[in-house]
Design a protein around this motif. Structure first.
Motif, mmCIF file in Angstrom:
data_model
loop_
_atom_site.group_PDB
_atom_site.id
_atom_site.type_symbol
_atom_site.label_atom_id
_atom_site.label_comp_id
_atom_site.label_asym_id
_atom_site.label_seq_id
_atom_site.Cartn_x
_atom_site.Cartn_y
_atom_site.Cartn_z
ATOM 1 N N ARG A 1 96.397 108.493 23.102
ATOM 2 C CA ARG A 1 97.194 109.492 22.382
ATOM 3 C C ARG A 1 96.410 110.025 21.190
ATOM 4 N NH1 ARG A 1 103.294 106.846 22.134
ATOM 5 N NH2 ARG A 1 103.677 106.835 24.401
ATOM 6 N N ALA A 2 96.455 111.350 21.037
ATOM 7 C CA ALA A 2 95.783 112.007 19.914
ATOM 8 C C ALA A 2 96.632 113.188 19.479
ATOM 9 C CB ALA A 2 94.384 112.469 20.320
ATOM 10 N N VAL A 3 96.276 113.763 18.351
ATOM 11 C CA VAL A 3 97.004 114.924 17.851
ATOM 12 C C VAL A 3 96.005 115.896 17.257
ATOM 13 C CG1 VAL A 3 97.424 113.918 15.566
ATOM 14 C CG2 VAL A 3 98.964 115.681 16.442
ATOM 15 N N VAL A 4 96.246 117.183 17.461
ATOM 16 C CA VAL A 4 95.405 118.197 16.839
ATOM 17 C C VAL A 4 95.680 118.193 15.337
ATOM 18 C CG1 VAL A 4 94.817 120.645 16.744
ATOM 19 C CG2 VAL A 4 95.446 119.591 18.935
ATOM 20 N N ALA A 5 94.597 118.173 14.547
ATOM 21 C CA ALA A 5 94.731 118.069 13.093
ATOM 22 C C ALA A 5 94.084 119.259 12.400
ATOM 23 C CB ALA A 5 94.091 116.774 12.602
ATOM 24 N N ALA A 6 94.605 119.591 11.228
ATOM 25 C CA ALA A 6 93.955 120.599 10.397
ATOM 26 C C ALA A 6 92.668 119.998 9.842
ATOM 27 C CB ALA A 6 94.881 121.028 9.267
ATOM 28 N N GLU A 7 91.649 120.837 9.689
ATOM 29 C CA GLU A 7 90.377 120.341 9.178
ATOM 30 C C GLU A 7 89.949 121.131 7.945
ATOM 31 O OE1 GLU A 7 86.959 121.088 11.630
ATOM 32 O OE2 GLU A 7 87.956 122.701 12.695
ATOM 33 N N PRO A 8 89.087 120.521 7.110
ATOM 34 C CA PRO A 8 88.515 119.193 7.257
ATOM 35 C C PRO A 8 89.508 118.094 6.894
ATOM 36 C CG PRO A 8 87.793 120.128 5.199
ATOM 37 C CD PRO A 8 88.571 121.209 5.909
ATOM 38 N N LEU A 9 89.256 116.933 7.425
ATOM 39 C CA LEU A 9 90.154 115.811 7.190
ATOM 40 C C LEU A 9 89.956 115.211 5.797
ATOM 41 C CD1 LEU A 9 89.638 114.092 10.656
ATOM 42 C CD2 LEU A 9 91.659 115.375 9.934
ATOM 43 N N PHE A 10 88.766 115.422 5.236
ATOM 44 C CA PHE A 10 88.437 114.804 3.948
ATOM 45 C C PHE A 10 88.020 115.880 2.944
ATOM 46 C CE2 PHE A 10 85.229 113.000 1.057
ATOM 47 C CZ PHE A 10 85.961 111.970 0.492
ATOM 48 N N ASP A 11 88.555 115.788 1.741
ATOM 49 C CA ASP A 11 88.178 116.646 0.619
ATOM 50 C C ASP A 11 88.179 118.134 0.985
ATOM 51 O OD1 ASP A 11 87.351 117.300 -1.957
ATOM 52 O OD2 ASP A 11 85.223 117.135 -1.452
ATOM 53 N N PRO A 12 89.309 118.650 1.447
ATOM 54 C CA PRO A 12 89.343 120.068 1.835
ATOM 55 C C PRO A 12 89.056 121.020 0.682
ATOM 56 C CG PRO A 12 91.559 119.130 1.794
ATOM 57 C CD PRO A 12 90.612 117.985 1.646
ATOM 58 N N SER A 13 89.278 120.594 -0.558
ATOM 59 C CA SER A 13 89.023 121.470 -1.705
ATOM 60 C C SER A 13 87.564 121.454 -2.140
ATOM 61 C CB SER A 13 89.910 121.050 -2.875
ATOM 62 O OG SER A 13 89.583 119.733 -3.300
ATOM 63 N N MET A 14 86.732 120.604 -1.513
ATOM 64 C CA MET A 14 85.293 120.526 -1.783
ATOM 65 C C MET A 14 84.979 120.059 -3.207
ATOM 66 S SD MET A 14 83.745 121.787 1.066
ATOM 67 C CE MET A 14 82.233 122.662 0.697
ATOM 68 N N THR A 15 85.898 119.379 -3.843
ATOM 69 C CA THR A 15 85.668 118.967 -5.229
ATOM 70 C C THR A 15 84.573 117.917 -5.337
ATOM 71 O OG1 THR A 15 87.463 117.357 -5.028
ATOM 72 C CG2 THR A 15 88.011 119.514 -5.940
ATOM 73 N N ARG A 16 84.454 117.051 -4.339
ATOM 74 C CA ARG A 16 83.441 115.995 -4.430
ATOM 75 C C ARG A 16 82.036 116.577 -4.254
ATOM 76 N NH1 ARG A 16 86.023 110.691 -3.723
ATOM 77 N NH2 ARG A 16 84.035 109.823 -3.044
ATOM 78 N N LEU A 17 81.897 117.531 -3.344
ATOM 79 C CA LEU A 17 80.595 118.153 -3.145
ATOM 80 C C LEU A 17 80.138 118.933 -4.374
ATOM 81 C CD1 LEU A 17 80.833 119.529 0.492
ATOM 82 C CD2 LEU A 17 79.028 118.057 -0.379
ATOM 83 N N ARG A 18 81.083 119.555 -5.040
ATOM 84 C CA ARG A 18 80.751 120.427 -6.158
ATOM 85 C C ARG A 18 80.870 119.711 -7.504
ATOM 86 N NH1 ARG A 18 80.709 125.683 -4.227
ATOM 87 N NH2 ARG A 18 81.692 125.987 -2.192
ATOM 88 N N GLY A 19 81.165 118.392 -7.456
ATOM 89 C CA GLY A 19 81.444 117.661 -8.690
ATOM 90 C C GLY A 19 80.233 117.419 -9.559
#
Length: 812
Positions: free
Chosen positions: A794-812
């Protein structure tokens, strides 16, 4: 349409298919040469047993085989079909093989071919000679069957002739004329034939023909045993050539086919028997034919013993004839298709078995006529996919022989080759060994998958156990490294990423023409962009950093990208493309503490204002000059740090020492893959290939339509209006249900797509699988199932990205 003057060398099942398909597209100025007679030229086609099994872990091989089946079924020779569609049956005699059969069934379902896994009783019902007590089950594909190869050759020759194609038997090729880097003719023992295009379909003679233009073709002819029984009493009275499915007993490296009251037995379990193409006898001197060598009964003895055990009816028969027939093998088991990088107009269609022959004929015909294949994704088959080390004769021979040995083996997707190993090692290799790295090869490089030195992290992090198949070439340390990267800082060896420089006064215009992004930005900019084919399909995704007004560094996916760049180089020498991979190395330093580690090692401004996200700069780390690019494929703050190979070890040691107070670890590719899927980063070759366009693949943001023209732009605009599928993110709740890739996806009980990449997301606590799905299914929240061996996950379609959608960690 006449088309360019084309000479096809080889009139076997591939050359005949190409002539038929190319003439059907309107090309009529075609000459097909062969040193032998027609239709039995003396090559592999002339003795091929004709079995066509469509199951493969490679989508393109299944697609090529399916087209071959469909064409041969409709193709007639003297009023009879060129294909006996008796079906195919693969039997399992061990639990491991039964599990593999379920996996193979998943492939067929993924690629849209009808098949079913059947129990032992059904196996015997389908093939009554099988001993019920020996088998546990089987895979039945009703559209498999027997190709009448010589009939198919003759039928395709007749069709091509009707369109004006000329066939010249008994013409031996002695040379290929080249002028100014282009083919101009083919020299034979009957004279020279002018040509604009030459296609080598010479099969086992391919290396010999390719050498005439200086090409080292990575192909080895190997002998393979095929024997025929005498009459089998249990088959007495069979008036049709074949009534039972073609049969594979892969646990013993065997296959079988009917021939009235006899059986043909093919065997891959014997020692490899390589032959130099130059040692193959000419047609006039071969006792039977050049591709048929003397049968060696001692090699076949184990096959006969196993045959009598699996098919007890053969106890009343004996082996009456046999051959060691010669076929082509390559280092990765895939065909060799495409145009020479050095000699314009010289093409090859090599290492193609009867199974895929008609499909290859169509694919290469489309490629020649249109600049690309409209029907097939050929990235795995492109001749130019190999790195230089893979073209060394010793490597070719060893890998081709190993592929013969492994042809029926159960192979895990991550399973490394045993030999040769340690071909390419980064400057960090000694330090990685000291940390207990478990290495898997990547582009020939030894790349850490995880480090035993990080075992202590398991006291800090909980890591769920996957299922047995997903746990191969895995350690719980992978999960700990992923979580430690998110919490602290980790060093990743990124040296295996291929790196090119593009320099010269024409560099900017050149890259603007080839890529979907706008590279004409300030020095220090870095962009993620795409290479498209003329049909708008994705050829690759790349990062390009502008390091100077006329100096760019490109991170690409492999040798095909280098070849693509080189094919578009301007003739005036204003652009130079250089592969700098062997002389450079790279560390990915990522995690929330990455800035703390580097801050004491350089005077460079590493703040957000000093070196912004997706910017590059040159500075020193300790005594080591580096090119630093602020980007991350794990979704964390950090940099890719490049330096020359001679300084690589010093760079590692400098960062490692500085990181000790910050809990730095070295992390492997297993963690990297989990982290990149949590961020939804696509991987070319897995998640997207030549057959996909940017918008359906979810990378449309990398296309800058307002920048002007680029390769594939017009075709892409047409494709953009007709989006029927999409690459979707799926999540799985149960850790033990994590999948691996290429599994079918079901919605409302029907197969609708297939998985591309998968891993467990240790940060989000779910399994992740990316999959191609119909657009109307790929809505977040939609429940689906993934076919995993004999289960539905069993699986479900998910909205992406699953992690840090606001990109705050990349731009931190």
């Amino acid at each position: 349409m006449v088309g360019r003057r084309t000479v096809v060398i080889g009139a076997g099942v591939v050359g005949a298919a190409l002539a038929d398909e190319l003439s059907a597209l309107g090309w009529t100025d075609i000459v097909v040469l062969d040193q032998g007679d027609l239709p039995a030229t003396g090559g592999s086609t002339s003795h091929a047993p004709g079995l066509v099994f469509q199951a493969s872990g490679s989508k393109v091989l299944t697609d090529l085989a399916r087209y071959t089946v469909e064409k041969f079924v409709a193709l007639e020779h003297e009023g009879q079909s060129c294909f006996l569609q008796v079906g195919g049956l693969e039997v399992a005699t061990t639990p491991e093989r039964l599990a593999e059969i379920h996996r193979r069934h998943g492939w067929l379902t993924s690629w849209g071919v009808e098949a079913e896994v059947v129990d032992a009783d059904r196996c015997v019902e389908l093939h009554p000679l099988v001993d019920r007590d020996r088998v546990l089950g089987g895979l039945h594909c009703p559209t498999d069957g027997l190709a009448k190869a010589l009939w198919a050759v003759e039928a395709q020759i007749d069709r091509a002739k009707s369109r004006g194609v000329k066939f010249l038997p008994r013409h031996e090729v002695t040379d290929i004329s080249v002028a100014d880097g282009k083919v101009v003719g083919v020299v034979t023992d009957h004279g020279e034939i002018p040509a604009d295009v030459v296609v080598c379909c010479a099969g086992i003679w391919g290396p010999k023909v390719a050498a005439l233009v200086g090409m080292n073709l990575p192909l080895t002819p190997l002998a393979h045993q095929l024997a025929w029984t005498g009459p089998i009493p249990a088959l007495a009275g069979q008036t049709e050539e074949a009534v039972r499915p073609i049969l594979r007993h892969q646990d013993a490296d065997l296959y079988y086919r009917d021939r009235y009251d006899q059986l043909g037995i093919g065997y891959y379990g014997h020692r490899p028997m390589p032959i130099d193409a130059n040692d193959l006898l000419p047609v006039e001197y071969a006792e039977v034919m050049p591709s048929v060598l003397e049968f060696t009964p001692d090699d076949f003895a184990p096959a006969w013993d196993e045959t009598q055990a699996l098919l007890p009816a053969t106890l009343d028969a004996k082996v009456e004839e046999g051959i060691n027939g010669v076929f082509s093998f390559t280092p990765d088991g895939m065909p060799l298709l495409g145009e020479s990088p050095e000699v314009s107009g010289f093409w090859v269609a090599e290492a193609v078995w009867v199974t895929h022959s008609a499909g290859v004929g169509r694919a290469v015909a489309e490629w020649l006529a249109n600049g690309h294949s409209e029907s097939f994704d050929l990235h795995e088959c492109d001749l130019n996919r190999f790195e230089d080390y893979q073209l060394v004769p010793e490597y070719i021979l060893e890998r081709d022989c190993q592929n013969f040995v492994e042809v029926y083996d159960i192979l895990h997707p991550l399973q490394p080759m045993d030999s040769p190993r340690e071909l390419r090692t980064s400057p960090y290799y000694a330090r990685q060994q000291e940390l207990g790295a478990f290495f898997l090869p990547a582009n020939g490089w030894e790349r850490p998958q995880w480090y035993e030195a990080n075992k202590g992290l398991l006291d800090r992090y909980q890591v769920p156990q996957p299922n047995d198949w997903a746990a191969k070439y895995w350690s719980p340390i992978v999960g700990a490294e992923a979580q430690a990267t998110r919490d602290g800082v980790a060093m990743y060896d990124m040296t295996a990423l291929k790196r090119l420089t593009v320099t010269g006064p024409g560099a900017t215009a050149f890259l603007q023409r080839l890529t979907t992004g706008n590279v004409d930005r300030t020095v220090g900019s870095v962009i993620y962009t795409l290479l498209l084919d003329v049909d708008g399909g994705i050829r690759s995704d790349v990062t390009i950093a502008r390091l100077g007004p006329n100096h760019y560094q490109a991170g690409v996916n492999g040798a095909l990208d280098t070849d693509w760049f080189n094919r578009f180089l301007p003739a005036d020498g204003s652009v130079v493309v250089t592969d700098i991979t062997p002389g450079t190395c790279c560390i990915g330093l990522w995690g929330p503490k990455a800035r703390e580690v580097l801050s004491g090692l350089t005077d460079a401004d590493l703040t957000n204002d000093g070196l912004k996200y997706f910017r590059a700069a040159r500075f020193s780390i300790g005594n080591v000059p580096v090119t630093a690019m602020r980007l991350s494929y794990v979704g964390e703050l950090g940099w890719e740090l490049y330096t020359t190979a001679d300084l690589g070890l010093r760079l590692w040691d400098t960062i490692w020492a500085a990181g000790q107070d910050h809990g730095i670890i070295a992390a492997g590719r297993g963690a990297f893959n989990s982290l990149r899927l949590e961020k939804g980063y696509r991987s070319f070759g897995a998640d997207m290939t030549f057959e996909h366009d940017p918008y359906e693949a979810g990378v449309g943001f990398a296309v800058k339509l307002d920048k002007g023209d680029f390769v594939g732009r017009d075709a892409l605009l047409r494709r953009k209006e007709n989006q029927t599928r999409t690459l979707a993110c799926l999540t799985v709740d149960e850790p033990a249900d994590v999948v691996v890739g290429k599994e079918p996806v079901f919605a409302d009980g029907r197969a609708v797509g297939y998985v591309t990449s998968a891993a467990y997301g240790y940060t989000i606590g779910k399994g992740i699988a990316y999959a191609w799905l119909p657009a109307d299914v790929a809505t977040p929240g939609t429940p689906v199932e993934i076919g995993y061996f004999d289960r539905r996950v069993r699986a479900v379609v998910a909205a992406e990205p699953l992690f840090d959608p606001s990109m705050t960690r990349l731009r931190g």
